[in-house]
Motif scaffolding. Structure first.
Motif, PDB file in Angstrom:
ATOM      1  N   SER A 145     -11.118 -33.622  -1.091  1.00 20.21           N
ATOM      2  CA  SER A 145     -12.271 -33.803  -1.880  1.00 20.21           C
ATOM      3  C   SER A 145     -13.236 -33.585  -0.870  1.00 20.21           C
ATOM      4  O   SER A 145     -13.133 -33.823   0.308  1.00 20.21           O
ATOM      5  CB  SER A 145     -12.387 -35.077  -2.857  1.00 20.21           C
ATOM      6  OG  SER A 145     -13.296 -35.891  -2.024  1.00 20.21           O
ATOM      7  N   PHE A 146     -14.416 -32.886  -1.148  1.00 15.55           N
ATOM      8  CA  PHE A 146     -15.447 -32.788  -0.269  1.00 15.55           C
ATOM      9  C   PHE A 146     -15.759 -34.009   0.356  1.00 15.55           C
ATOM     10  O   PHE A 146     -16.105 -34.070   1.564  1.00 15.55           O
ATOM     11  CB  PHE A 146     -16.828 -31.852  -0.990  1.00 15.55           C
ATOM     12  CG  PHE A 146     -17.881 -31.868  -0.013  1.00 15.55           C
ATOM     13  CD1 PHE A 146     -17.987 -30.955   1.169  1.00 15.55           C
ATOM     14  CD2 PHE A 146     -19.059 -32.681  -0.141  1.00 15.55           C
ATOM     15  CE1 PHE A 146     -19.060 -30.937   1.907  1.00 15.55           C
ATOM     16  CE2 PHE A 146     -20.043 -32.718   0.683  1.00 15.55           C
ATOM     17  CZ  PHE A 146     -20.068 -31.791   1.740  1.00 15.55           C
ATOM     18  N   LEU A 147     -16.261 -34.840  -0.361  1.00 16.88           N
ATOM     19  CA  LEU A 147     -16.752 -36.212   0.401  1.00 16.88           C
ATOM     20  C   LEU A 147     -15.655 -36.630   1.306  1.00 16.88           C
ATOM     21  O   LEU A 147     -16.353 -37.320   2.430  1.00 16.88           O
ATOM     22  CB  LEU A 147     -17.133 -37.291  -0.754  1.00 16.88           C
ATOM     23  CG  LEU A 147     -18.658 -36.995  -1.449  1.00 16.88           C
ATOM     24  CD1 LEU A 147     -18.586 -38.090  -2.356  1.00 16.88           C
ATOM     25  CD2 LEU A 147     -19.598 -36.851  -0.777  1.00 16.88           C
ATOM     26  N   SER A 148     -14.550 -36.734   1.002  1.00 16.01           N
ATOM     27  CA  SER A 148     -13.384 -37.156   1.883  1.00 16.01           C
ATOM     28  C   SER A 148     -13.680 -36.456   3.187  1.00 16.01           C
ATOM     29  O   SER A 148     -13.546 -36.779   4.193  1.00 16.01           O
ATOM     30  CB  SER A 148     -12.165 -37.269   1.270  1.00 16.01           C
ATOM     31  OG  SER A 148     -11.095 -37.184   2.098  1.00 16.01           O
ATOM     32  N   SER A 149     -13.544 -35.140   3.070  1.00 12.99           N
ATOM     33  CA  SER A 149     -13.304 -34.125   4.332  1.00 12.99           C
ATOM     34  C   SER A 149     -14.792 -34.424   5.226  1.00 12.99           C
ATOM     35  O   SER A 149     -14.984 -34.508   6.339  1.00 12.99           O
ATOM     36  CB  SER A 149     -13.318 -32.801   4.029  1.00 12.99           C
ATOM     37  OG  SER A 149     -12.990 -31.918   5.013  1.00 12.99           O
ATOM     38  N   PHE A 150     -15.886 -34.408   4.464  1.00 14.41           N
ATOM     39  CA  PHE A 150     -17.258 -34.490   4.968  1.00 14.41           C
ATOM     40  C   PHE A 150     -17.208 -35.685   6.031  1.00 14.41           C
ATOM     41  O   PHE A 150     -17.865 -35.732   6.886  1.00 14.41           O
ATOM     42  CB  PHE A 150     -18.234 -34.557   3.819  1.00 14.41           C
ATOM     43  CG  PHE A 150     -19.863 -34.490   4.240  1.00 14.41           C
ATOM     44  CD1 PHE A 150     -20.142 -33.513   4.878  1.00 14.41           C
ATOM     45  CD2 PHE A 150     -20.413 -35.633   4.342  1.00 14.41           C
ATOM     46  CE1 PHE A 150     -21.590 -33.260   5.290  1.00 14.41           C
ATOM     47  CE2 PHE A 150     -21.833 -35.489   4.528  1.00 14.41           C
ATOM     48  CZ  PHE A 150     -22.371 -34.450   5.260  1.00 14.41           C
ATOM     49  N   GLY A 151     -16.744 -36.685   5.334  1.00 15.22           N
ATOM     50  CA  GLY A 151     -16.826 -37.974   6.039  1.00 15.22           C
ATOM     51  C   GLY A 151     -16.166 -38.043   7.472  1.00 15.22           C
ATOM     52  O   GLY A 151     -16.127 -38.771   8.312  1.00 15.22           O
TER      53      GLY A 151
END
Ligand SMILES: Nc1nc2c(ncn2[C@@H]2O[C@H](COP(=O)(O)OP(=O)(O)OP(=O)(O)O)[C@@H](O)[C@H]2O)c(=O)[nH]1
Length: 591
Positions: A145-151
């Protein structure tokens, strides 16, 4: 739980050239194939269904959310042309859209155009800020997911993503949309969601689909309640010749059921055509690709789906036409089809330009855009540009309206020949595939024409001027008198009559010289030598006298009514002085 009353929402992907529409669609299709069970491959004709199970699998977090939409049907042809061509019930066929924006390139002309179309059609949409993997230093976390990768990214990359997202937010705000990154949006009806994604790595794809489902679920309930039962209603995507089948129709069925043996009605080049469905064809699943017959025959399909229809007599059907299953209500349906094909929801003006486009949807989109720029349209028609169109347009009186805009539609050879030769037609034709650029071209041309016309008028109309006879500059007393003068105000031109400040006629200013050179025009402040016919210095005329150009009444009318704002202050003052002299004797002079 899946509610059978709600049908699959139809989704169209839009965006600027090369921003990644096809890649995103491919990734969505690819991911869904991987994520769904064997056999659940849902390739349709002209469309792909991403079933809800596939979306659930992709995004683990969604399992808890109750969903009653069966999935999403993506139209395989991306671009706003497809969006405007494909219509249903007089509106856009797509219920929702994904607007693709390259995160590094931001908004481009076609992004803005797509936004305007979506706004006009009131279509809910999500922004996919794509190609995040191209951000310098981005660490790939495949399919996360974007948020997980962004983190998991470093601070510099995070800041870069934030900055680029805010640039998109800012641009949207300039265009009147309130937007934010999807995880910061709480009211999806008021705010547009921006989902950063990568079609290459799959990051953010699950988030994008989840937001689409959420939007459909919450805000489109009523529209999606079209039942899967009842007579089918669809839109013809393409009219295609198929080996062994003859002419076939690729159809998106958006409502009801379509079965073999059904009588169907569509718009044809002549009028309305009816025929009986011979067979309904779906593409074969990938694993059966070796089987000779490319299509699988089915007895019946329910909305929403993409299907190939084989039937006799389809040769003249128009792509973009509605398709209805008849139930003894042929007359009513024929009337509906005619109405849909003819009815153009545009406001036409008494006087304005002429526009042509390839589809009704495109014509409407162009019209709306012109309207927002306050450009009036007198005639709007679907179809190629013909000789007849040029002849009709030719009759428009105002030259800045004697214009034809051709959007995405061919110019027929005899019309093209006419356009090449200005002796044949004075109609200005603009053609293009991007509404925005087409309008810009016209506006630039129109403004230039106005400037040219103003300039011509300026040269034509006599200008006010006031002069004073200089001392020691009488070069000849009469026949003609030659004297030195100073231009006190306005614009002095040769070949004008002169009067005194009491209105008495003096003579005709024949020629003008500056340092022994003939000149045509002298501005305020200049000292020039002039010849005056019909006057004698010492008799009607003396050193120190002030003289004014004698303006004919009709020139004064043009100056006062049409050109005043284009005159400088000194010219305006001289004009006022001259008019006052005339109106002393005749109060309504020049009015
Ligand atoms: N790195 C990276 N490249 C991408 C991504 N999406 C698209 N591209 C590349 O961008 C280019 C354009 O992608 P397309 O999917 O063809 O773009 P399009 O918008 O469909 O283009 P048109 O159909 O020509 O309007 C291709 O070279 C893609 O490989 C992405 O998420 N990451």
């Amino acid at each position: 739980m899946s509610d059978p009353k709600i049908r699959t929402p139809i989704v169209c992907v839009m965006g600027h050239v090369d921003h990644g529409k096809t890649s995103l669609l491919d990734r969505i299709r690819g991911s869904s194939v991987v994520a769904s069970e064997a056999g659940a491959i849902t390739q349709h004709i002209g469309a792909t269904i991403v079933p809800i199970e596939a979306i659930r699998k992709m995004s683990g977090s969604m399992e808890k959310i109750p969903i009653n939409i069966p999935g999403l049907l993506f139209i395989d042809t991306p671009g706003h042309h497809a969006f405007t061509t494909l219509r249903a019930r007089g509106g856009a066929l797509a219920d929702m859209a994904i607007l693709v924006v390259d995160i590094s390139q931001g908004f481009q002309p076609q992004t803005i155009e797509a936004l305007q179309i979506l706004r006009n059609c009131k279509t809910p949409f999500v922004i996919a800020a794509t190609k995040v993997d191209r951000i310098h230093g981005w660490r790939i976390n495949k399919d996360e997911s974007f948020l997980s990768s962004f983190g998991k990214q470093n601070e510099r990359v995070k800041t870069d993503i934030e900055t680029k997202t805010y640039e998109i937010v800012g641009k949207l705000s300039d265009l009147g949309f309130s937007a934010d990154r999807y995880d910061r949006v709480s009211d999806f009806q008021r705010n547009l969601a921006i989902v950063p994604v990568s079609a290459h790595t799959g990051e953010g794809i699950a988030d994008l689909l989840m937001i689409m489902i959420g939007l459909a679920q919450r805000y489109m309930g009523e529209e999606l309640k079209l039942s899967a039962e009842g007579p089918g209603e669809g839109t013809v995507l393409e009219v295609k010749e198929e080996r062994g089948l003859g002419t076939t129709l690729d159809v998106i069925l958006y409502n009801g059921t379509l079965s073999v043996g059904d009588e169907i009605a569509m718009a044809s080049q002549d009028d309305v055509v009816t025929t009986k469905v011979r067979s309904l064809l779906k593409p074969r699943p990938m694993k059966e690709i070796l089987i000779e017959d490319r299509f699988e025959r089915v007895k019946s399909v329910v909305a929403a789906s993409g299907i190939k229809v084989s039937a006799p007599g389809l040769e003249k059907v128009i792509a973009g036409s509605p398709l209805f299953v008849t139930r003894g209500n042929m007359d009513e349906l024929a009337a509906r089809i005619r109405k849909e094909m003819q009815e153009i929801h545009v406001n036409l003006a008494e006087e304005g330009i002429v526009i042509k486009a390839d589809t009704i949807g495109a014509l409407e989109a162009l019209c709306k855009e012109l309207e927002s720029k306050e450009i009036k349209v007198m005639r709007a028609q679907v179809g190629p540009v013909s000789r007849h169109d040029l002849i009709d347009t030719e009759t428009i009186k105002n030259p800045t309206f004697r214009v034809l805009l051709s959007f995405n539609t061919p110019i027929l050879p005899d019309a093209a020949d006419m356009i090449k030769d200005p002796l044949y037609t004075q109609v200005k034709v603009f053609s293009g595939q991007v509404i925005y650029q087409l309008i810009d071209q016209y506006v630039a041309w129109r403004d230039e024409q106005k400037r040219i016309a103003e300039k011509a008028q300026f040269e034509h109309v006599m200008m006010p001027a006031k002069i004073r006879l200089l001392p020691d500059c009488v070069f000849r007393q009469s026949n003609p008198a030659v004297v030195g003068v100073r231009v006190l105000g306005g614009k002095l031109r040769a070949d004008v009559d002169l009067v005194k400040t009491d209105g008495k006629k003096i003579g005709h200013l024949k020629t003008m010289q500056l340092r022994q050179e003939s000149i045509k025009e002298a501005d305020a402040g200049l000292e020039v030598a002039i010849s005056i016919e019909g006057a004698t210095v010492g008799r009607q005329l003396n050193v120190g006298d002030d003289l004014l150009v004698d303006l004919p009444e009709r020139h004064v009318k043009v100056l006062e009514r049409e050109m005043l704002k284009n005159l400088n202050i000194s010219t305006q003052e001289v004009l006022a002085e001259f008019v006052a002299i005339r109106r002393k004797a005749e109060p309504f002079w020049g009015k």
